[in-house]
Motif scaffolding. Structure first.
Motif, PDB file in Angstrom:
ATOM      1  N   GLU A 163       7.683   5.267  -4.861  1.00  0.00           N
ATOM      2  CA  GLU A 163       8.975   5.868  -4.520  1.00  0.00           C
ATOM      3  C   GLU A 163       9.502   5.337  -3.193  1.00  0.00           C
ATOM      4  O   GLU A 163      10.694   5.035  -3.053  1.00  0.00           O
ATOM      5  N   GLU A 164       8.605   5.196  -2.203  1.00  0.00           N
ATOM      6  CA  GLU A 164       9.037   4.689  -0.905  1.00  0.00           C
ATOM      7  C   GLU A 164       9.495   3.236  -1.000  1.00  0.00           C
ATOM      8  O   GLU A 164      10.498   2.847  -0.382  1.00  0.00           O
ATOM      9  N   SER A 207       0.809  -1.211   0.000  1.00  0.00           N
ATOM     10  CA  SER A 207       0.000   0.000   0.000  1.00  0.00           C
ATOM     11  C   SER A 207       0.847   1.268   0.000  1.00  0.00           C
ATOM     12  O   SER A 207       0.324   2.357  -0.217  1.00  0.00           O
ATOM     13  N   ARG A 208       2.141   1.143   0.233  1.00  0.00           N
ATOM     14  CA  ARG A 208       3.012   2.327   0.225  1.00  0.00           C
ATOM     15  C   ARG A 208       3.259   2.785  -1.212  1.00  0.00           C
ATOM     16  O   ARG A 208       3.074   2.029  -2.165  1.00  0.00           O
ATOM     17  N   SER A 209       3.708   4.009  -1.335  1.00  0.00           N
ATOM     18  CA  SER A 209       3.945   4.575  -2.663  1.00  0.00           C
ATOM     19  C   SER A 209       5.124   3.880  -3.339  1.00  0.00           C
ATOM     20  O   SER A 209       5.961   3.247  -2.687  1.00  0.00           O
TER      21      SER A 209
END
Length: 867
Positions: free
Chosen positions: A855-856, A851-853
């Motif tokens: 880029e992260e 669920s994180r972006s």
């Protein structure tokens, strides 16, 4: 030199001159006579392919005459253009390729200064140099390019035809030209007296056979092989005897106009000099003989072309999106070229209850083309049919499937009927499932339309908390009115239109448009629990698990953002014991996935209920903390009041719709006969509509009639417009106020419609008002979020660089003794190896959170690669 035949001035130039002269002959002959030899090649190619034997004799004679005239004309034209090359032409051509033209110098003589010794010396020196240069002369290649004279490349067409004739034709056929002349010989001297060819069907991949070259007594031919046999010589000199093919019947007799009797036409008219032409198709084993001089006989064995076979492979599968998958295998001795499957209802296995009680309307069987490999052999095929028939009336009903395979000969092989329930898209929302069932009943038989209308009225009678998609509910009410109006004479076109609209509404209900993260999570949990209880396929459960995981991640992210904005409320929630880490939630989801994969539905349903209660408890804690926040600013209070006005408008619209149903049906759907209406401000026993217009009936709990309530909502919205709302002066805020203006106008029109008793028009205007209010809420929400982000950024900027009241440094350490800079404590308080392992585990855990972006996630992966 005039009148004398030029000769090479040097012996070394004899062969270069001769070769150059030969090239000149070839060059000028090609340029003058290329049309003639092109015509000759075309004629030879046509004769080698037997063109002269394909038609009546006079056609061949006309063609020969035309070819002869063309040949004479082209020969005359070539002779006119041709110029005989000479040795002088060869010397000029050779001399032009060398610098200084040394041959011309050697053939010249000194014109002046013959008595001057100095001049003679210079001339002899010049001749010596030219002699040395001429001695190095090389023959000149001819220029055979004819592109300027043949712009259409006709010479290449003739050459290609001649090469094809050499490869695939027979120059023995050229000898049959003797039969074209008047009084031709009865037998041609030299060459065979018969010819034969066997051409197997193209799909077999076998080559053509020239029977004259086959001396073995046995001959194997595929069925359908074409035999072409030509007999030359006097009629009756040779005959063909065979039992491998059916002889075509003779053509019917031709009646000559004016004649009293019919004259029979010969079965095969052969040119003069030919005894017969036989064209047969082999279809059985037998004997083939050419009887006569130089005859031959074969025992022909026919290789049969078997029927293709096809069979179902494996069980039918269901994809999460409703598509079905069914494997099959097919084989044929020469290859399968096409396939299809025919799907029809299995009436004996259908549970004839509810809407399936009446006989179905005539429905054509569904025919689908089977996938075929794009390359490779097709003698054995293993493929999978993938298609989606979710919208068809056969979906989720027992059917029989008959697979068929077709080979190149047109033969067809079928499989035994395959009885199966045809998969379709499954709807786990109860309302969506009900809509799909009513859609199926209408498609089954149009007499089910009144029953479907009554059931839909009962389902939508009390929509609060049951129908969570507002636009779907409004579209459903419009559809119900249209279906009820045309149920007496429902045409096929109207039926299909209503079925398509029901499908669209069901998708809207199933997919939802919930704005709240908790509502989306709750809907995902409901659908997953419904799928577990109804025995959904593993693919469907996997998709629902992914949806719930996404909804859960969004909800947890929202809780985290809320806790950052209100740290005091977060501490209060921790005191109530409702905090749970993401790892613990993930463990519960993994356990739920394992139970479903192992088929332990009871344990999975129990764990699902525990997760639901946990989420509801967390929602309660969030709601308690949000109460203090909702009172924080006038803009937030305005949004809260706007949301309450939207809910009241929805309740008013539901009451108006129920009034319309009672006015059309005499009683509410679901009410028992004789039951009195004891609500909405009506006395028991009072008939509905007595002494008042439909729009003046009471609402919930006697809170005034519909017109007054609509006017009160409009005034409330006007007061909100005059107050403070988020985003004043910003683009989002101004757009939200424009949407509220639009909602207020729609409310005013709905109020007028209620006053006139036009409930249909009032419902439409109320729907427009609710849509405008939702758009306004969304705009104000974006404006409020932007204001909160700006406030947090400002607070962080103020806190940056401020001194810690406890005297700690930016790393959280206490200062050292004796007022020196630094700290007496270690940088890493505990075991550094353990701390490093904890950090590495945390990085791994976060990198697995999809669920994180992006880029992260890329940054976390780079950290893992470094450490």
């Amino acid at each position: 030199m005039t009148g004398q035949k030029p000769e090479p001035p040097l012996k070394s130039l004899v062969w270069p001159v001769r070769l150059t002269l030969t090239g000149l002959w070839a060059e000028r002959l090609a340029r003058a006579f290329w049309p003639l030899w092109s015509l000759a090649l075309l004629v030879l190619a046509a004769l080698a392919f037997g063109l002269q034997d394909m038609g009546p004799l006079h056609w061949a004679q006309i063609g020969g005459a035309v070819a002869a005239v063309l040949a004479l004309g082209l020969a005359a034209l070539g002779w006119r253009r041709f110029q005989k090359p000479t040795v002088g032409d060869a010397l000029v051509r050779l001399d032009s390729t060398m610098p200084g033209r040394p041959i011309a110098t050697l053939l010249d003589s000194q014109a002046i200064g013959r008595d001057d010794p100095a001049s003679l010396a210079v001339w002899e020196a010049h001749r010596a140099r030219m002699t040395a240069r001429a001695a190095k002369a090389q023959p000149v290649a001819p220029d055979l390019r004819l592109s300027s004279r043949d712009p259409f490349s006709l010479r290449y067409v003739a050459l290609t035809a001649f090469v094809m004739a050499v490869l695939f034709g027979s120059f023995w056929r050229v000898t049959s030209v003797a039969g074209l002349a008047p009084g031709a010989a009865e037998a041609m001297p030299g060459g065979p007296s018969w010819e034969g060819w066997a051409q197997p069907p193209a799909y077999t991949g076998k080559p053509s056979l020239y029977l004259n070259d086959i001396t073995a007594p046995e001959l194997e031919l595929p069925t359908g092989t074409r035999l072409q046999i030509r007999l030359y010589g006097a009629d009756g000199g040779m005959t063909v005897a065979q039992t491998v093919a059916d002889v075509p019947p003779p053509p019917p007799p031709v009646v000559t106009p004016g004649a009293e009797t019919a004259e029979e036409t010969p079965a095969a008219a052969a040119p003069d000099g030919m005894a017969g032409v036989f064209d047969l198709t082999v279809n059985r084993s037998g004997r083939l003989a050419i009887e006569g001089p130089n005859g031959r006989e074969w025992d022909v064995t026919v290789l049969p072309d078997g029927l293709p076979s096809i069979a179902v492979s494996g069980d039918m599968g269901r994809e999460a999106d409703g598509r079905f998958t069914q494997g099959f295998t097919a084989n044929d001795d020469y290859g399968v070229v096409a396939g299809r499957v025919t799907i029809s209802l299995d009436m004996g296995q259908i549970d004839r209850r509810h809407g399936l009680i009446p006989d179905p309307e005539p429905v054509e069987a569904v025919t689908l083309d089977l996938p075929m490999p794009l390359s490779g052999e097709r003698t054995e095929i293993t493929e999978t049919l993938i298609d989606d028939l979710s919208k068809h009336v056969f979906a989720n009903l027992p059917v029989t499937m008959v697979f068929a395979a077709v080979d190149a000969a047109g033969q067809e092989g079928t499989s035994p009927p395959y009885a199966v329930t045809l998969p379709g898209k499954r709807f786990f929302d109860p309302l969506a499932a009900a809509l799909i069932e009513m859609r199926r009943d209408i498609l089954w038989n149009r007499i089910n339309a009144p029953r479907a209308v009554q059931i839909l009225k009962a389902v939508t009678n009390a929509p609060e908390g049951f129908i969570r998609h507002d636009r779907a509910f409004l579209r459903l009410r419009v559809l119900m009115r249209g279906l009820e109006a045309s149920e007496a004479s429902l045409s096929v076109e109207d039926r299909d239109r209503f079925a398509e609209e029901l499908w669209t509404i069901a998708l809207m209900v199933e997919e939802g448009n919930l704005q709240s993260a908790f509502d989306r999570l709750q809907r995902a949990q409901d659908r997953l629990q419904e799928a577990i209880e109804n025995g959904a396929s593993q693919e469907e459960i996997d998709q629902l698990m992914r949806e719930m995981q996404q909804a859960l991640n969004e909800y947890m992210r929202e809780l985290a953002e809320e806790s950052q904005r209100n740290p005091d409320e977060q501490q209060q929630g921790q005191m109530q014991g409702q905090m749970m880490s993401g790892d613990q939630l993930q463990e519960m989801l993994d356990e739920l996935q394992r139970l479903m994969e192992e088929g332990k539905t009871a344990e999975a349903a129990e764990l699902m209920e525990q997760l639901r209660q946990l989420m509801e408890n967390m929602q309660v804690v969030q709601g308690q903390g949000g109460q203090g926040q909702g009172q924080g600013s006038p803009g937030q209070q305005g949004m809260q009041e706007l949301g309450e006005a939207l809910r009241d408008q929805q309740e008013l619209s539901d009451d108006a719709y129920r009034d319309m149903q009672r006015g059309e049906g005499g009683q509410e759907p679901g009410q028992e006969p004789g039951q009195e209406q004891g609500q909405n401000g009506q006395e028991p026993g009072q008939e509905e509509g007595q002494g008042q217009q439909p729009g003046d009936q009471a609402g919930n709990g006697g809170e005034g009639n519909l017109t007054d309530r609509q006017r009160g909502l409009r005034e409330r919205l006007d007061d909100l417009q005059r107050g403070e709302l988020p985003g004043d002066g910003t683009e989002q805020g101004e757009e939200g106020r424009r949407n509220l203006d639009r909602a207020e106008r729609a409310m005013e029109e709905a109020e007028e419609a209620l006053r006139r008793g036009d409930l249909d028009g009032a419902l439409d205007r109320q729907a427009e008002a609710m849509e405008a209010m939702r758009d306004g809420l969304q705009d104000f929400g974006e404006a409020l979020a932007q204001e909160q982000r700006e406030q947090r950024d400002g607070q962080e900027g103020q806190e940056f660089g401020s001194a810690d009241p406890n005297g700690r440094d930016p790393l959280g350490r206490e200062p050292g003794d004796t007022a020196r800079i630094g700290s007496d404590q270690n940088m890493v308080q505990n075991d550094p190896n353990a701390r490093a392992q904890e950090l590495l585990d945390e990085i791994r855990r976060r990198s697995g959170d999809l669920s994180r972006s992006g880029e992260e996630l890329d940054y976390l992966k780079r950290l893992l690669q470094l450490f």
